[in-house]
Motif scaffolding. Structure first.
Motif, mmCIF file in Angstrom:
data_model
loop_
_atom_site.group_PDB
_atom_site.id
_atom_site.type_symbol
_atom_site.label_atom_id
_atom_site.label_comp_id
_atom_site.label_asym_id
_atom_site.label_seq_id
_atom_site.Cartn_x
_atom_site.Cartn_y
_atom_site.Cartn_z
ATOM 1 N N ARG A 47 -10.987 5.755 -0.888
ATOM 2 C CA ARG A 47 -10.321 5.187 0.279
ATOM 3 C C ARG A 47 -9.067 6.004 0.536
ATOM 4 N NH1 ARG A 47 -6.888 0.214 0.225
ATOM 5 N NH2 ARG A 47 -6.196 0.132 2.372
ATOM 6 N N PRO A 48 -8.952 6.666 1.691
ATOM 7 C CA PRO A 48 -7.794 7.507 1.966
ATOM 8 C C PRO A 48 -6.494 6.691 1.999
ATOM 9 C CG PRO A 48 -9.375 7.601 3.784
ATOM 10 C CD PRO A 48 -9.911 6.652 2.788
ATOM 11 N N VAL A 49 -5.468 7.232 1.398
ATOM 12 C CA VAL A 49 -4.154 6.599 1.339
ATOM 13 C C VAL A 49 -3.209 7.361 2.270
ATOM 14 C CG1 VAL A 49 -2.232 6.018 -0.193
ATOM 15 C CG2 VAL A 49 -4.584 5.877 -1.026
ATOM 16 N N LEU A 50 -2.378 6.629 3.012
ATOM 17 C CA LEU A 50 -1.416 7.210 3.958
ATOM 18 C C LEU A 50 -2.102 8.090 5.007
ATOM 19 C CD1 LEU A 50 1.438 8.118 1.445
ATOM 20 C CD2 LEU A 50 1.375 6.181 3.008
ATOM 21 N N LEU A 51 -3.261 7.661 5.449
ATOM 22 C CA LEU A 51 -4.043 8.463 6.383
ATOM 23 C C LEU A 51 -3.315 8.680 7.704
ATOM 24 C CD1 LEU A 51 -6.631 9.955 7.080
ATOM 25 C CD2 LEU A 51 -7.599 7.767 7.799
ATOM 26 N N GLU A 52 -2.822 7.631 8.313
ATOM 27 C CA GLU A 52 -2.143 7.772 9.610
ATOM 28 C C GLU A 52 -0.894 8.632 9.493
ATOM 29 O OE1 GLU A 52 -3.531 7.032 12.466
ATOM 30 O OE2 GLU A 52 -5.226 6.316 11.290
ATOM 31 N N GLU A 53 -0.170 8.475 8.410
ATOM 32 C CA GLU A 53 1.034 9.287 8.191
ATOM 33 C C GLU A 53 0.680 10.761 8.025
ATOM 34 O OE1 GLU A 53 1.887 5.113 6.720
ATOM 35 O OE2 GLU A 53 0.192 6.483 6.646
ATOM 36 N N THR A 54 -0.415 11.015 7.336
ATOM 37 C CA THR A 54 -0.873 12.392 7.135
ATOM 38 C C THR A 54 -1.280 13.021 8.463
ATOM 39 O OG1 THR A 54 -1.631 11.884 4.905
ATOM 40 C CG2 THR A 54 -2.569 13.842 5.943
ATOM 41 N N LEU A 55 -2.028 12.292 9.259
ATOM 42 C CA LEU A 55 -2.459 12.815 10.553
ATOM 43 C C LEU A 55 -1.269 13.070 11.473
ATOM 44 C CD1 LEU A 55 -5.613 10.626 11.127
ATOM 45 C CD2 LEU A 55 -5.533 13.058 10.498
ATOM 46 N N ALA A 56 -0.297 12.186 11.445
ATOM 47 C CA ALA A 56 0.899 12.369 12.276
ATOM 48 C C ALA A 56 1.664 13.618 11.843
ATOM 49 C CB ALA A 56 1.793 11.136 12.197
ATOM 50 N N ALA A 57 1.778 13.828 10.543
ATOM 51 C CA ALA A 57 2.503 14.994 10.038
ATOM 52 C C ALA A 57 1.761 16.292 10.343
ATOM 53 C CB ALA A 57 2.727 14.861 8.530
ATOM 54 N N LEU A 58 0.435 16.263 10.275
ATOM 55 C CA LEU A 58 -0.354 17.471 10.553
ATOM 56 C C LEU A 58 -0.391 17.817 12.035
ATOM 57 C CD1 LEU A 58 -3.468 17.059 8.237
ATOM 58 C CD2 LEU A 58 -1.712 18.835 8.104
ATOM 59 N N ASP A 59 -0.330 16.794 12.896
ATOM 60 C CA ASP A 59 -0.433 17.008 14.344
ATOM 61 C C ASP A 59 -1.631 17.921 14.633
ATOM 62 O OD1 ASP A 59 0.196 16.774 17.025
ATOM 63 O OD2 ASP A 59 1.623 18.431 16.982
ATOM 64 N N VAL A 60 -2.810 17.445 14.262
ATOM 65 C CA VAL A 60 -4.048 18.228 14.310
ATOM 66 C C VAL A 60 -4.311 18.772 15.714
ATOM 67 C CG1 VAL A 60 -6.551 18.172 13.936
ATOM 68 C CG2 VAL A 60 -5.022 16.895 12.409
ATOM 69 N N ARG A 61 -4.489 20.088 15.795
ATOM 70 C CA ARG A 61 -4.857 20.757 17.050
ATOM 71 C C ARG A 61 -6.372 20.951 17.065
ATOM 72 N NH1 ARG A 61 -1.730 24.902 15.060
ATOM 73 N NH2 ARG A 61 -3.507 26.214 15.530
ATOM 74 N N PRO A 62 -7.020 20.737 18.193
ATOM 75 C CA PRO A 62 -8.485 20.864 18.268
ATOM 76 C C PRO A 62 -9.000 22.259 17.918
ATOM 77 C CG PRO A 62 -7.633 19.776 20.225
ATOM 78 C CD PRO A 62 -6.459 20.268 19.448
ATOM 79 N N ASP A 63 -8.147 23.276 18.025
ATOM 80 C CA ASP A 63 -8.566 24.648 17.719
ATOM 81 C C ASP A 63 -7.956 25.162 16.417
ATOM 82 O OD1 ASP A 63 -5.938 24.806 18.573
ATOM 83 O OD2 ASP A 63 -6.248 26.596 19.786
ATOM 84 N N GLY A 64 -7.364 24.271 15.635
ATOM 85 C CA GLY A 64 -6.688 24.676 14.400
ATOM 86 C C GLY A 64 -7.649 24.924 13.253
ATOM 87 N N VAL A 65 -7.133 25.587 12.241
ATOM 88 C CA VAL A 65 -7.871 25.816 10.996
ATOM 89 C C VAL A 65 -7.099 25.092 9.905
ATOM 90 C CG1 VAL A 65 -8.693 27.523 9.337
ATOM 91 C CG2 VAL A 65 -8.744 28.038 11.800
ATOM 92 N N TYR A 66 -7.792 24.260 9.145
ATOM 93 C CA TYR A 66 -7.156 23.407 8.151
ATOM 94 C C TYR A 66 -7.845 23.561 6.797
ATOM 95 C CZ TYR A 66 -4.967 21.522 12.234
ATOM 96 O OH TYR A 66 -4.254 21.415 13.398
ATOM 97 N N LEU A 67 -7.063 23.396 5.734
ATOM 98 C CA LEU A 67 -7.573 23.480 4.369
ATOM 99 C C LEU A 67 -7.177 22.210 3.631
ATOM 100 C CD1 LEU A 67 -8.834 25.128 2.012
ATOM 101 C CD2 LEU A 67 -6.522 25.896 1.520
#
Length: 85
Positions: A10-30
């Motif tokens: 179960r992911p912990v602090l999921l919303e906080e993580t997504l907010a911090a990452l500010d995921v771009r639709p064309d980004g590359v993530y690891l």
């Protein structure tokens, strides 16, 4: 896309993580510790032209994350994050 909870992780602090990452639709993530793929799923489901690479050294986690990320722009690799270059 709705995330399923497999019971594996179960992911912990999921919303906080997504907010911090500010995921771009064309980004590359690891994701260096994919686990059950909860955070990875949330990131990959926000990608269009982008890509997610998820690592984990636990074969069970690799299997779970691979199943969870099926059909998304993501690759799961059986590896320890300490070995990434």
């Amino acid at each position: 896309m709705e995330q399923s909870n497999s019971g594996y992780h179960r992911p912990v602090l999921l919303e906080e993580t997504l907010a911090a990452l500010d995921v771009r639709p064309d980004g590359v993530y690891l994701d260096g510790t994919a686990g059950g793929g909860g955070h990875a799923f949330a990131v990959a489901s926000r990608l269009k032209e982008g890509r997610l690479i998820a690592l984990d050294q636990d074969p069970d986690a690799v299997e779970e994350a691979t199943a969870r990320l099926k059909g998304l722009p993501a690759t799961v690799v059986h590896a320890n994050f300490a070995d990434m270059q």
